[in-house]
Design a protein around this motif. Structure first.
Motif, PDB file in Angstrom:
ATOM      1  N   LYS A 143      11.089   1.510-100.954  1.00 24.88           N
ATOM      2  CA  LYS A 143      10.684   2.706-101.706  1.00 24.88           C
ATOM      3  C   LYS A 143      11.559   2.900-102.950  1.00 24.88           C
ATOM      4  O   LYS A 143      11.068   3.213-104.034  1.00 24.88           O
ATOM      5  CB  LYS A 143      10.780   3.928-100.781  1.00 24.88           C
ATOM      6  CG  LYS A 143      10.181   5.203-101.368  1.00 24.88           C
ATOM      7  CD  LYS A 143      10.280   6.339-100.357  1.00 24.88           C
ATOM      8  CE  LYS A 143      10.313   7.672-101.073  1.00 24.88           C
ATOM      9  NZ  LYS A 143      10.835   8.736-100.219  1.00 24.88           N
ATOM     10  N   TYR A 144      12.868   2.703-102.806  1.00 20.33           N
ATOM     11  CA  TYR A 144      13.766   2.818-103.964  1.00 20.33           C
ATOM     12  C   TYR A 144      13.372   1.819-105.053  1.00 20.33           C
ATOM     13  O   TYR A 144      13.377   2.139-106.242  1.00 20.33           O
ATOM     14  CB  TYR A 144      15.220   2.552-103.564  1.00 20.33           C
ATOM     15  CG  TYR A 144      15.827   3.513-102.585  1.00 20.33           C
ATOM     16  CD1 TYR A 144      15.296   4.790-102.379  1.00 20.33           C
ATOM     17  CD2 TYR A 144      16.951   3.152-101.838  1.00 20.33           C
ATOM     18  CE1 TYR A 144      15.865   5.665-101.458  1.00 20.33           C
ATOM     19  CE2 TYR A 144      17.526   4.020-100.923  1.00 20.33           C
ATOM     20  CZ  TYR A 144      16.978   5.274-100.731  1.00 20.33           C
ATOM     21  OH  TYR A 144      17.546   6.130 -99.828  1.00 20.33           O
ATOM     22  N   LEU A 145      13.042   0.597-104.617  1.00 25.69           N
ATOM     23  CA  LEU A 145      12.630  -0.439-105.574  1.00 25.69           C
ATOM     24  C   LEU A 145      11.361  -0.015-106.302  1.00 25.69           C
ATOM     25  O   LEU A 145      11.252  -0.171-107.527  1.00 25.69           O
ATOM     26  CB  LEU A 145      12.418  -1.774-104.841  1.00 25.69           C
ATOM     27  CG  LEU A 145      11.920  -2.938-105.703  1.00 25.69           C
ATOM     28  CD1 LEU A 145      12.938  -3.325-106.769  1.00 25.69           C
ATOM     29  CD2 LEU A 145      11.583  -4.152-104.828  1.00 25.69           C
TER      30      LEU A 145
ATOM     31  N   GLY B  40      13.033   9.431-113.785  1.00 26.66           N
ATOM     32  CA  GLY B  40      13.060   8.509-112.641  1.00 26.66           C
ATOM     33  C   GLY B  40      14.044   7.368-112.831  1.00 26.66           C
ATOM     34  O   GLY B  40      14.248   6.549-111.924  1.00 26.66           O
ATOM     35  N   LEU B  41      14.661   7.289-114.017  1.00 22.50           N
ATOM     36  CA  LEU B  41      15.666   6.251-114.279  1.00 22.50           C
ATOM     37  C   LEU B  41      16.991   6.658-113.640  1.00 22.50           C
ATOM     38  O   LEU B  41      17.220   7.833-113.342  1.00 22.50           O
ATOM     39  CB  LEU B  41      15.855   6.074-115.788  1.00 22.50           C
ATOM     40  CG  LEU B  41      14.625   5.610-116.582  1.00 22.50           C
ATOM     41  CD1 LEU B  41      14.902   5.687-118.081  1.00 22.50           C
ATOM     42  CD2 LEU B  41      14.216   4.184-116.190  1.00 22.50           C
ATOM     43  N   LEU B  42      17.882   5.682-113.452  1.00 22.54           N
ATOM     44  CA  LEU B  42      19.188   5.970-112.862  1.00 22.54           C
ATOM     45  C   LEU B  42      20.281   5.825-113.924  1.00 22.54           C
ATOM     46  O   LEU B  42      20.258   4.875-114.727  1.00 22.54           O
ATOM     47  CB  LEU B  42      19.492   5.021-111.696  1.00 22.54           C
ATOM     48  CG  LEU B  42      18.665   5.245-110.426  1.00 22.54           C
ATOM     49  CD1 LEU B  42      17.392   4.409-110.466  1.00 22.54           C
ATOM     50  CD2 LEU B  42      19.471   4.900-109.176  1.00 22.54           C
TER      51      LEU B  42
ATOM     52  N   GLN C 228      20.973   6.517-105.212  1.00 21.98           N
ATOM     53  CA  GLN C 228      19.610   7.005-105.428  1.00 21.98           C
ATOM     54  C   GLN C 228      19.598   8.540-105.455  1.00 21.98           C
ATOM     55  O   GLN C 228      18.975   9.164-106.306  1.00 21.98           O
ATOM     56  CB  GLN C 228      18.706   6.486-104.299  1.00 21.98           C
ATOM     57  CG  GLN C 228      17.223   6.670-104.527  1.00 21.98           C
ATOM     58  CD  GLN C 228      16.644   5.736-105.578  1.00 21.98           C
ATOM     59  OE1 GLN C 228      17.146   4.630-105.769  1.00 21.98           O
ATOM     60  NE2 GLN C 228      15.625   6.177-106.284  1.00 21.98           N
ATOM     61  N   MET C 229      20.325   9.139-104.530  1.00 25.85           N
ATOM     62  CA  MET C 229      20.354  10.588-104.410  1.00 25.85           C
ATOM     63  C   MET C 229      21.069  11.255-105.593  1.00 25.85           C
ATOM     64  O   MET C 229      20.623  12.273-106.107  1.00 25.85           O
ATOM     65  CB  MET C 229      21.086  10.950-103.104  1.00 25.85           C
ATOM     66  CG  MET C 229      21.013  12.429-102.716  1.00 25.85           C
ATOM     67  SD  MET C 229      22.228  12.839-101.414  1.00 25.85           S
ATOM     68  CE  MET C 229      22.012  11.502-100.237  1.00 25.85           C
TER      69      MET C 229
ATOM     70  N   ILE D 282      25.198  -0.573 -95.631  1.00 28.20           N
ATOM     71  CA  ILE D 282      24.659  -1.138 -96.882  1.00 28.20           C
ATOM     72  C   ILE D 282      23.568  -0.222 -97.427  1.00 28.20           C
ATOM     73  O   ILE D 282      23.556   0.117 -98.615  1.00 28.20           O
ATOM     74  CB  ILE D 282      24.140  -2.574 -96.626  1.00 28.20           C
ATOM     75  CG1 ILE D 282      25.335  -3.505 -96.395  1.00 28.20           C
ATOM     76  CG2 ILE D 282      23.284  -3.069 -97.798  1.00 28.20           C
ATOM     77  CD1 ILE D 282      25.054  -4.711 -95.555  1.00 28.20           C
ATOM     78  N   ALA D 283      22.664   0.202 -96.550  1.00 25.05           N
ATOM     79  CA  ALA D 283      21.598   1.123 -96.975  1.00 25.05           C
ATOM     80  C   ALA D 283      22.196   2.409 -97.533  1.00 25.05           C
ATOM     81  O   ALA D 283      21.688   2.981 -98.507  1.00 25.05           O
ATOM     82  CB  ALA D 283      20.668   1.427 -95.804  1.00 25.05           C
ATOM     83  N   LYS D 284      23.307   2.838 -96.958  1.00 27.42           N
ATOM     84  CA  LYS D 284      23.954   4.085 -97.397  1.00 27.42           C
ATOM     85  C   LYS D 284      24.416   3.992 -98.860  1.00 27.42           C
ATOM     86  O   LYS D 284      24.365   4.979 -99.598  1.00 27.42           O
ATOM     87  CB  LYS D 284      25.142   4.406 -96.495  1.00 27.42           C
ATOM     88  CG  LYS D 284      25.822   5.704 -96.880  1.00 27.42           C
ATOM     89  CD  LYS D 284      26.846   6.160 -95.883  1.00 27.42           C
ATOM     90  CE  LYS D 284      27.248   7.588 -96.253  1.00 27.42           C
ATOM     91  NZ  LYS D 284      27.891   8.284 -95.167  1.00 27.42           N
ATOM     92  N   GLN D 285      24.884   2.818 -99.281  1.00 27.73           N
ATOM     93  CA  GLN D 285      25.330   2.644-100.674  1.00 27.73           C
ATOM     94  C   GLN D 285      24.169   2.926-101.635  1.00 27.73           C
ATOM     95  O   GLN D 285      24.344   3.594-102.661  1.00 27.73           O
ATOM     96  CB  GLN D 285      25.868   1.221-100.899  1.00 27.73           C
ATOM     97  CG  GLN D 285      26.964   0.777 -99.944  1.00 27.73           C
ATOM     98  CD  GLN D 285      28.175   1.701 -99.943  1.00 27.73           C
ATOM     99  OE1 GLN D 285      28.696   2.087-100.996  1.00 27.73           O
ATOM    100  NE2 GLN D 285      28.607   2.086 -98.755  1.00 27.73           N
ATOM    101  N   PHE D 286      22.984   2.430-101.279  1.00 27.84           N
ATOM    102  CA  PHE D 286      21.794   2.678-102.107  1.00 27.84           C
ATOM    103  C   PHE D 286      21.356   4.141-102.011  1.00 27.84           C
ATOM    104  O   PHE D 286      20.972   4.742-103.014  1.00 27.84           O
ATOM    105  CB  PHE D 286      20.657   1.743-101.693  1.00 27.84           C
ATOM    106  CG  PHE D 286      20.890   0.304-102.065  1.00 27.84           C
ATOM    107  CD1 PHE D 286      20.602  -0.155-103.340  1.00 27.84           C
ATOM    108  CD2 PHE D 286      21.409  -0.599-101.139  1.00 27.84           C
ATOM    109  CE1 PHE D 286      20.820  -1.491-103.695  1.00 27.84           C
ATOM    110  CE2 PHE D 286      21.641  -1.923-101.486  1.00 27.84           C
ATOM    111  CZ  PHE D 286      21.344  -2.369-102.766  1.00 27.84           C
TER     112      PHE D 286
END
Length: 408
Positions: free
Chosen positions: A275-277, A219-221, A210-211, A202-206
């Motif tokens: 951190k991503y949040l 900084g936006l996605l 993110q990467m 699950i963390a890998k999906q983020f």
């Protein structure tokens, strides 16, 4: 004489019984909407939920649907009503959610209208409604339905680096929307039934989104990322779509705050997700409109031709900021920003109250995507010209969630 008196007595009792049964039948067929009163002094969360229930007496009718359908838009609103029930245990809320689930989940655990083999990650979201019902009833059909949706994620096609495709028809693509569609269910399932064994996945999906989808400048996605870089909308160097869409960003930050509910604090990836949040929220805060507290449809193009202050993205950011601050993932200043956004929703975008007390949230983008037929190119013009719909579920669900987090 006695016999005829007895006969008359029995006949009158029979007539009363028939009349009682008939009146019961009529009452039960009357829509629940007739009983709904939307009081002036109710909280915004209740006002919106009751408005939707009055306008759509059965939950499958949400989004003006004509027949029951297993769908993410219904799930988003019903999840918010489920959360509302936890704060205000009005039995009508529980019955409304349960009515939708029982309309679609069959006795053998199969789900009407659910098309497993399309590998559409949107169809995972309604699975979230099954956890509480199964926990309460322990009925096998709900567990089987949960297992079926888990099986979809097990078989969901992936990019070469391990990210879930958004749908079978969108090969090699991850969209920000998909993080909300798949990960909160996946996290709750693996923690509830699998001892948390898939939390790293699950963390890998983020991590992947993110990467690859984060713009180093703002900084936006970006809305979508095509790992193969084959799609006409994809940047040939990065694979990203060309613009920032507020609702896509909203799905992303909502996914993070909801997934963190089930991520143990001592899990090695938990801090990474927090951190991503923080990174995404910091970038979004810069683009919050100073006067209204809202965000534009194309996030970074305030003042652009036909760009407008959009309800769904703004409601999603309000919810994610408020929940993030309440849970301690975000600094407390984000609670103020969430309240400012909520003020904008209620003062700028709820322009009128109906005679029955019902409320209408305006400026909701109805739909937006990438590729497909007719083709969607992800251009600025595409996003600002997509149709709008008042009280669209993608806005009303997050509106209720934001109101709950802010106790408004």
């Amino acid at each position: 004489m006695k016999n005829s008196r007895k006969q008359r007595y029995f006949m009158s009792v029979l007539m009363i019984c028939i009349m009682t049964i008939t009146s019961c039948k009529v009452t039960s067929q009357e829509p629940a909407s007739k009983e709904i009163v939307i009081g002036k002094n109710l909280k915004w969360s209740d006002k919106m939920a009751l408005t939707l229930m009055k306008r759509h007496p059965q939950a499958y009718m949400l989004d003006d649907a004509k027949k029951p359908k297993w769908d993410y838009v219904h799930a988003l609103v019903l999840h918010s009503i489920e959360e509302l029930y936890k704060k205000n245990p009005d039995s009508r809320y529980k019955a409304y959610v349960r009515g939708y689930v029982d309309e679609l989940v069959q006795e053998d655990g199969s789900i009407k209208t659910y098309e497993f083999d399309k590998y559409n990650i949107d169809l995972v979201v309604p699975g979230r409604l099954l956890f509480d019902i199964y926990s309460e009833t322990k009925q096998d059909k709900y567990l089987k339905a949960l297992q079926q949706i888990r099986k979809q994620l097990q078989e969901q096609p992936r990019t070469a680096s391990g990210g879930f495709w958004h749908k079978q028809i969108y090969p090699n693509q991850m969209w920000l929307d998909g993080l909300y569609m798949g990960e909160p269910f996946y996290t709750q399932y693996t923690v509830t039934f699998e001892n948390g064994k898939n939390l790293d996945d699950i963390a890998k999906q983020f991590e992947l989104i993110q990467m690859h989808a984060t713009d180093p400048k703002t900084g936006l996605l970006y809305h979508g990322w095509d790992e193969s870089k084959q799609m006409p909308w994809a940047n040939k160097e990065t694979g990203n779509s060309p613009n920032f869409w507020s609702r896509a960003l909203g799905w992303y930050v909502m996914a993070l705050v909801d997934v963190l509910d089930y991520f143990p604090k001592d899990h090695p990836k938990q801090k990474e997700l927090v951190k991503y949040l923080n990174n995404a929220s910091e970038a979004l805060a810069k683009y919050q409109d100073k006067s209204s507290g809202l965000w534009y449809q194309v996030t970074d193009k305030a003042g652009g031709k036909d760009n407008y202050l959009e309800a769904s993205g703004s409601a999603m950011f309000s919810y994610a900021f408020a929940k993030g601050a309440n849970k301690g993932y975000l600094p407390s200043k984000y609670k103020k920003l969430a309240n400012k956004a909520f003020d904008g929703l209620t003062k700028v975008l709820i322009k009128k109250v109906d005679e029955d007390g019902g409320i209408t949230l305006t400026n909701c983008c109805q739909v937006a995507g990438l590729g497909g037929t007719p083709y969607r190119d992800g251009s600025y013009e595409y996003y600002v010209n997509e149709r709008k719909k008042d009280n669209d579920p993608k806005a009303t669900g997050p509106f209720i969630l934001a109101a709950l987090e802010l106790n408004r």
